[in-house]
Enzyme design. Sequence first.
Site, PDB file in Angstrom:
ATOM      1  N   GLU A 125       9.391  -0.951 -14.267  1.00  0.00           N
ATOM      2  CA  GLU A 125       7.613  -1.690 -14.925  1.00  0.00           C
ATOM      3  C   GLU A 125       6.602  -0.670 -14.721  1.00  0.00           C
ATOM      4  OE1 GLU A 125       7.861  -3.827 -10.810  1.00  0.00           O
ATOM      5  OE2 GLU A 125       9.600  -4.632 -11.347  1.00  0.00           O
ATOM      6  N   LYS A 127       3.361   0.270 -13.761  1.00  0.00           N
ATOM      7  CA  LYS A 127       2.803   0.978 -12.728  1.00  0.00           C
ATOM      8  C   LYS A 127       1.274   0.921 -12.762  1.00  0.00           C
ATOM      9  CE  LYS A 127       2.480   3.093  -8.351  1.00  0.00           C
ATOM     10  NZ  LYS A 127       1.116   3.446  -8.144  1.00  0.00           N
ATOM     11  N   ASP A 129      -2.405   0.557 -12.130  1.00  0.00           N
ATOM     12  CA  ASP A 129      -3.434   0.722 -11.256  1.00  0.00           C
ATOM     13  C   ASP A 129      -4.843  -0.262 -11.071  1.00  0.00           C
ATOM     14  OD1 ASP A 129      -3.733   3.106  -9.340  1.00  0.00           O
ATOM     15  OD2 ASP A 129      -4.629   3.865 -10.623  1.00  0.00           O
ATOM     16  N   TYR A 252       4.927  -9.294  -9.371  1.00  0.00           N
ATOM     17  CA  TYR A 252       6.149  -8.232  -9.183  1.00  0.00           C
ATOM     18  C   TYR A 252       6.503  -8.106  -8.181  1.00  0.00           C
ATOM     19  CZ  TYR A 252       2.849  -4.616  -7.324  1.00  0.00           C
ATOM     20  OH  TYR A 252       1.387  -4.669  -6.464  1.00  0.00           O
ATOM     21  N   LYS A 340       5.652   9.091 -11.608  1.00  0.00           N
ATOM     22  CA  LYS A 340       3.708   9.392 -12.219  1.00  0.00           C
ATOM     23  C   LYS A 340       4.290  10.013 -13.282  1.00  0.00           C
ATOM     24  CE  LYS A 340       1.727   6.887  -8.941  1.00  0.00           C
ATOM     25  NZ  LYS A 340       0.776   7.987  -8.216  1.00  0.00           N
ATOM     26  N   CYS A 434     -15.330  30.255  13.844  1.00  0.00           N
ATOM     27  CA  CYS A 434     -15.413  29.077  13.442  1.00  0.00           C
ATOM     28  C   CYS A 434     -16.743  28.837  12.809  1.00  0.00           C
ATOM     29  CB  CYS A 434     -14.890  27.829  14.654  1.00  0.00           C
ATOM     30  SG  CYS A 434     -15.371  26.364  14.178  1.00  0.00           S
ATOM     31  N   CYS A 437     -18.657  26.121  15.872  1.00  0.00           N
ATOM     32  CA  CYS A 437     -19.618  26.792  16.491  1.00  0.00           C
ATOM     33  C   CYS A 437     -18.959  28.133  17.016  1.00  0.00           C
ATOM     34  CB  CYS A 437     -18.577  26.137  17.851  1.00  0.00           C
ATOM     35  SG  CYS A 437     -16.563  26.709  17.784  1.00  0.00           S
ATOM     36  N   CYS A 452      -9.987  27.809  14.934  1.00  0.00           N
ATOM     37  CA  CYS A 452     -10.912  27.760  15.952  1.00  0.00           C
ATOM     38  C   CYS A 452      -9.975  27.262  17.115  1.00  0.00           C
ATOM     39  CB  CYS A 452     -11.760  26.835  15.673  1.00  0.00           C
ATOM     40  SG  CYS A 452     -12.725  26.048  16.937  1.00  0.00           S
ATOM     41  N   CYS A 458     -15.933  22.559  20.828  1.00  0.00           N
ATOM     42  CA  CYS A 458     -16.399  22.420  19.540  1.00  0.00           C
ATOM     43  C   CYS A 458     -16.973  21.314  19.152  1.00  0.00           C
ATOM     44  CB  CYS A 458     -15.200  23.719  18.889  1.00  0.00           C
ATOM     45  SG  CYS A 458     -15.571  22.957  16.950  1.00  0.00           S
TER      46      CYS A 458
HETATM   47  S1  IVH Z   1       6.130  -2.749  -5.551  1.00  0.00           S
HETATM   48  C1  IVH Z   1       8.126  -1.912  -1.993  1.00  0.00           C
HETATM   49  N1  IVH Z   1       6.028  -2.668  -8.250  1.00  0.00           N
HETATM   50  O1  IVH Z   1       1.547   0.369  -6.063  1.00  0.00           O
HETATM   51  C2  IVH Z   1       7.811  -2.143  -3.177  1.00  0.00           C
HETATM   52  N2  IVH Z   1       4.386  -1.522  -6.774  1.00  0.00           N
HETATM   53  O2  IVH Z   1       1.949   2.477  -3.664  1.00  0.00           O
HETATM   54  C3  IVH Z   1       5.867  -1.546  -2.995  1.00  0.00           C
HETATM   55  N3  IVH Z   1       1.959  -1.194  -8.408  1.00  0.00           N
HETATM   56  O3  IVH Z   1       0.634  -1.498  -3.557  1.00  0.00           O
HETATM   57  C4  IVH Z   1       5.607  -2.502  -4.211  1.00  0.00           C
HETATM   58  N4  IVH Z   1       2.381  -1.798  -9.725  1.00  0.00           N
HETATM   59  O4  IVH Z   1      -0.818  -1.679  -5.937  1.00  0.00           O
HETATM   60  C5  IVH Z   1       5.714  -2.087  -6.889  1.00  0.00           C
HETATM   61  N5  IVH Z   1       5.487  -3.047 -10.556  1.00  0.00           N
HETATM   62  C6  IVH Z   1       3.863  -3.200  -9.364  1.00  0.00           C
HETATM   63  C7  IVH Z   1       3.547  -1.756  -9.234  1.00  0.00           C
HETATM   64  C8  IVH Z   1       3.726  -1.454  -7.921  1.00  0.00           C
HETATM   65  C9  IVH Z   1       1.930  -0.967  -9.344  1.00  0.00           C
HETATM   66  C10 IVH Z   1       1.190  -0.135  -6.946  1.00  0.00           C
HETATM   67  C11 IVH Z   1       1.141  -1.585  -5.722  1.00  0.00           C
HETATM   68  C12 IVH Z   1       1.645  -1.203  -4.523  1.00  0.00           C
HETATM   69  C13 IVH Z   1       1.780   0.164  -5.320  1.00  0.00           C
HETATM   70  C14 IVH Z   1       3.368   1.300  -4.239  1.00  0.00           C
END
Ligand code: IVH
Length: 706
Positions: A125, A127, A129, A252, A340, A434, A437, A452, A458
């Site tokens: 899926e 991801k 943001d 999701y 990623k 440091c 301090c 330090c 400190c």
């Molecule tokens: S599943 C246990 N599915 O990614 C499963 N997360 O780093 C947890 N996110 O907080 C989440 N797309 O905000 C899942 N298709 C997707 C996602 C997704 C974006 C984000 C979500 C989560 C973060 C985790």
Amino acid sequence: MTPIPIDALTELDAAIELAALARDIARHDRLYHAKDQPEITDADYDALVARNRAIEARFPQLIRSDSPSRRVGAAVAEGFAKSRHGEPMLSLDNVFSPEEFSDFCKRIRRFLGLAESDALHFVGEPKIDGLSINLLYENGVFIKGATRGDGAEGEEVTANLLTIPSLPRHLTPPFPASIEIRGEVFMEKADFLSFRATQEAAADAREARRAAGEKLGDAVVIPANPRNAAAGSVRQLDARITATRPLKLLAYAMGAASEAPAETHHDFLGALRRWGFAVNPLSRRLESEDAAEHFQAEIGAGRAALPYDIDGVVYKLDRIDWQRRLGFVGRAPRWAVAWKFPAEQAVTKLLDIEIQVGRTGALTPRAVMEPVNVGGVVVRHATLHNEDEVTRKDVRIGDTVMLQRAGDVIPQILGVVLERRPADAKPYAFPLNCPACGSHAIRDGEDVVRRCTGGLTCPAQATERLRHFVSRRAMDIEGLGEENIQTLFDAGLIKSPADIFRLHQQRDALARFEGWGERKIGKLLEAIEARCSVALERFIFALGIRRIGEQNAKLLARHYHNLEAWRAAMIAAHIIGSEAREELGSIQGIGPAIAEELVEFFAEPRNLAALDDLAGEVSPLAVEETNAADSAFAGKTMVFTGTLEKMTRDEAEVLAERLGAKVTKSVSKKTDFVVVGADAGSKAAKAAELGVKILTEAEWLDLSAP
Ligand code: IVH
């Protein structure tokens, strides 16, 4: 205008006045909480609240759904009510390459005891943001929604979420009686750009009014990226503002549910669609690791053309029974991962290197750079990690450096563009004292970190420890942010954590700070008071002992159950070879380096004094023996040895912990059970010698079955 006496109000008068009060009080709350710009005195505000209550007492049938009396106390004080998730909302571990993804698959196979030839099916899926949210549906009706918060509880933002057109208010049957649905609220790129343009215009107009000497309302926030725009929109105190923001929702995942809606994640996505949720149409079932790798490349290639920002692809193991067996480690599932995309890079000029002093005295170099846009975010600072890193990269002030930003990770300096080095650039000399301090800063043995030696004397270390202590994941004291800690520390009001709990004796001193009114002080003291009893694991984590993160704090709390037992054991563990030291070393997950850190912390009289002082003010809650009280293993100490057939040892150990057992590595008098698989060696013999109860794998399976 003198208000009409309550007794003289007609029902119509009352209804009109309650509507006006709800609106006015909400507005004053906003002015007060969102921007610290109250227009009326606390006394006048209190009078409005009192009037609202008095009218409601006489006409209870007129109490409004948005009545201020329904939102008093914590809810109003913090802007949003807290909402505990039925099941925690977790994060995901990241991978960045096919090798790392393949390691992730190997870990799954190893844990489940699968062969190389057993196919793993995933769902991929994109991801997005945005902001993750949790939606509770009961009998198919949307009841409430919350942000992720700290994972265990978030902020209840139901009214705001209701403004999102794609959020179903009712599910299409059939559906489980109760289910939590998780998804992402986000803003598409084009919507974000026009929204930002609107905000910029509003900011300009505000600037013009300021120039004309007009009184100004709330500042205009110009979000840096779509994620911030979405998060800011969902966290508006006035849902009417949220309603004007172009937000979308894609579902999701699920949290707690009264019944399992599907056997595979792919089928679950189908159920989400049938219930009425939007599910990302690019989500795809993938029948092998190779298919996942292709999908990653395909989504990566199409990334720029998507209407929304994504930073990778989430891969989830399709079989939900396997997901359940795999469970979680720390804050992330073993059965899903975020792959990623490569980080964004940029080039800029290094202006300075600053040294920050952390709570354990670590001196961390930080690069200060000419601001530069890296993948949509303006970056001014980057970490240089430690002294060796500065030497290795030979970064010099005035250098042109290559920067990288990977996801949410703090930007890093990759290296220097040597062709552009100024002729007079000198190598950077790391300070030997440091900067906070002046104490010597030394490096111990192999340690890459220069520290330090000032300890609690400190000021930088002391304030960093206090910051950590009050932070959200530690004691979570609302209203004691970074700035306030510094103010209170500089004024000599708090020097150690225990002082925080004595602040109530300092009301007069607090009232002398600029902008600290009665209401603010009252709320702060209330928030502190509320934390006088906290979970033991939070308390341990809050102490800020090196290497004791949340996970280790949890292990310690579960093992020792209460503060007194833990304290006594840590002191006793000072003697190498003692029973207490052996016990500490035998806790699954606590290695020798961590044990050493704990023992050292307790060997330092100043630490012990600070801890005891604190324990006089705060009482950490003892950990209940188990949350699975009826299991045969609750509260028992177990050891697994030999090869198990039906599940791997990792899986068995995790299962035992879920059933409330403590799993240790070595057999001793304290061991209650030893589960013996094939080819068990000395541990089985030792168990027999000590008369510890021995279980076969079959007996273990029988007793551990749900
Ligand atoms: S599943 C246990 N599915 O990614 C499963 N997360 O780093 C947890 N996110 O907080 C989440 N797309 O905000 C899942 N298709 C997707 C996602 C997704 C974006 C984000 C979500 C989560 C973060 C985790």
